[in-house]
Scaffold this motif. Structure first.
Motif, PDB file in Angstrom:
ATOM      1  N   VAL A 220       0.739  -1.257  -0.119  1.00 50.40           N
ATOM      2  CA  VAL A 220      -0.409  -0.266  -0.104  1.00 50.40           C
ATOM      3  C   VAL A 220       1.007   1.091   0.050  1.00 50.40           C
ATOM      4  CG1 VAL A 220      -1.722  -1.147   1.035  1.00 50.40           C
ATOM      5  CG2 VAL A 220      -0.514  -0.204   2.552  1.00 50.40           C
ATOM      6  N   ASN A 222       3.102   4.166  -1.398  1.00 50.66           N
ATOM      7  CA  ASN A 222       2.533   4.727  -3.179  1.00 50.66           C
ATOM      8  C   ASN A 222       3.702   5.298  -4.391  1.00 50.66           C
ATOM      9  OD1 ASN A 222       3.537   7.158  -1.982  1.00 50.66           O
ATOM     10  ND2 ASN A 222       1.710   8.774  -1.928  1.00 50.66           N
ATOM     11  N   LYS A 242       4.755   7.218  -8.927  1.00 48.21           N
ATOM     12  CA  LYS A 242       4.062   7.098  -7.764  1.00 48.21           C
ATOM     13  C   LYS A 242       2.371   6.990  -7.966  1.00 48.21           C
ATOM     14  CE  LYS A 242       3.213  10.616  -4.800  1.00 48.21           C
ATOM     15  NZ  LYS A 242       3.259  12.135  -3.565  1.00 48.21           N
ATOM     16  N   THR A 244      -1.242   8.347  -7.615  1.00 46.53           N
ATOM     17  CA  THR A 244      -2.261   8.879  -6.934  1.00 46.53           C
ATOM     18  C   THR A 244      -2.972   8.136  -6.815  1.00 46.53           C
ATOM     19  OG1 THR A 244      -2.902   9.380  -8.786  1.00 46.53           O
ATOM     20  CG2 THR A 244      -0.935  10.393  -8.075  1.00 46.53           C
ATOM     21  N   ASP A 245      -3.931   9.213  -5.696  1.00 42.75           N
ATOM     22  CA  ASP A 245      -5.621   8.485  -4.876  1.00 42.75           C
ATOM     23  C   ASP A 245      -6.900   8.591  -5.989  1.00 42.75           C
ATOM     24  OD1 ASP A 245      -4.764   8.731  -2.214  1.00 42.75           O
ATOM     25  OD2 ASP A 245      -5.383  10.805  -1.611  1.00 42.75           O
ATOM     26  N   ASN A 246      -6.550   9.495  -7.002  1.00 43.42           N
ATOM     27  CA  ASN A 246      -7.117   9.596  -8.570  1.00 43.42           C
ATOM     28  C   ASN A 246      -6.456   9.257  -9.350  1.00 43.42           C
ATOM     29  OD1 ASN A 246      -9.230   9.733 -10.370  1.00 43.42           O
ATOM     30  ND2 ASN A 246     -10.505  11.674  -8.896  1.00 43.42           N
ATOM     31  N   THR A 250      -5.175  11.921 -12.533  1.00 43.49           N
ATOM     32  CA  THR A 250      -4.130  12.596 -12.927  1.00 43.49           C
ATOM     33  C   THR A 250      -3.826  12.259 -14.436  1.00 43.49           C
ATOM     34  OG1 THR A 250      -3.340  10.686 -11.876  1.00 43.49           O
ATOM     35  CG2 THR A 250      -3.607  12.711 -10.653  1.00 43.49           C
TER      36      THR A 250
END
Length: 268
Positions: A220, A222, A242, A244-246, A250
């Motif tokens: 987990v 990133n 990397k 990303t959260d979304n 991005t």
């Protein structure tokens, strides 16, 4: 002293051979986790993650797999250094510690610690002086790190870990007074600006759960990378990116980056 120097030389050669033979790969283990989650038909990702036991395979070594493989290879030195195999152990590390003094005063708290990294450790005594021998293939360190309590030879002191045009990294290790912890300082210089971050290695006892804690935690994290190294720990090829959260957002707005590199003519 000569006996220790002989040991350090033999161990260092083993580390260098390992770095060249195996990539650091935190991409493959994530893909495998995703594939096994999809195949399980589990609907609760959090539950699957907590019950998932990450397999350790040579194609997907992170710091955990590299440290375990190094222990296996160092067992070949047993005939030359009797008792070495039983005295080597895994040590756990936690990074980016702000309150070092407060951290090392206590025993590790199993509820709050993260144990992000794993090293190989050996408690040593050189001419009656206590110290530690550390090996860190996960961070591409191609040398033996000697940490003497009195900071005298063969204490390693500050050394250059990497020196690239855009970034220079220097490492330093020191024992706490009770010898339960090693404080690891990372001095990074970018564009003339220097910053120091501190990690703490717990060497007081062997780390018994590197797979269920550190390897699972890596899933987990990133930042992902697949890196090939030479015998000196220098990066010669690889990719990194990397998460990303979304990711979809991005990707659409062009802020996602993916880096691939290789060495050509001594330059990356």
């Amino acid at each position: 002293m000569e006996r220790y120097e002989d040991l350090a030389s033999s161990v260092e050669l083993t580390v260098q051979q390992l770095l060249q033979a195996h990539n650091y790969n935190s991409v493959g283990n994530l893909i495998r986790f995703y594939e096994e989650f999809r195949a399980s038909r589990e609907t609760n990702l959090a539950h699957f993650y907590r019950t998932y036991l990450p397999p350790i395979t040579p194609e997907h070594y992170t710091c955990v797999g590299l440290a375990l493989e190094l222990l296996r290879r160092l067992s070949n030195l047993e005939s030359k250094f009797p008792g070495l195999t039983n005295r080597l152990y895994l040590a756990s590390c936690e990074e980016s510690i702000e309150d070092v003094e407060g951290y090392v005063r206590e025993e590790p708290c199993k509820v709050s610690v993260e144990k992000e990294h794993v090293l190989v450790a050996l408690r040593v005594e050189v001419a009656g002086r206590p110290g530690m021998l550390l090996l860190d293939p996960g961070y591409h360190v191609a040398r033996v790190i000697t940490v003497m309590a009195d900071c005298l030879y063969p204490h390693t002191g500050w050394f250059m870990q990497s020196d690239e045009p855009h970034c220079r990294k220097e490492y330093h290790y020191s024992l706490t007074l009770d010898s339960r912890y090693v404080v690891w300082r990372d001095r990074e210089t970018r564009n003339g600006l220097e910053s120091i971050s501190t990690a703490v290695v717990f060497v007081g006892r062997p780390f018994l759960c590197p797979i269920t804690v550190t390897e699972r935690r890596n899933l987990v994290y990133n930042f992902r990378s697949l890196l090939s190294r030479d015998t000196k720990g220098h990066l010669i090829a690889g990719i990194y990116f990397k998460i990303t959260d979304n990711a979809r957002e991005t990707l659409e707005n062009g802020s996602m980056s993916f880096t691939a590199f290789h060495q050509a003519g001594g330059n990356i």
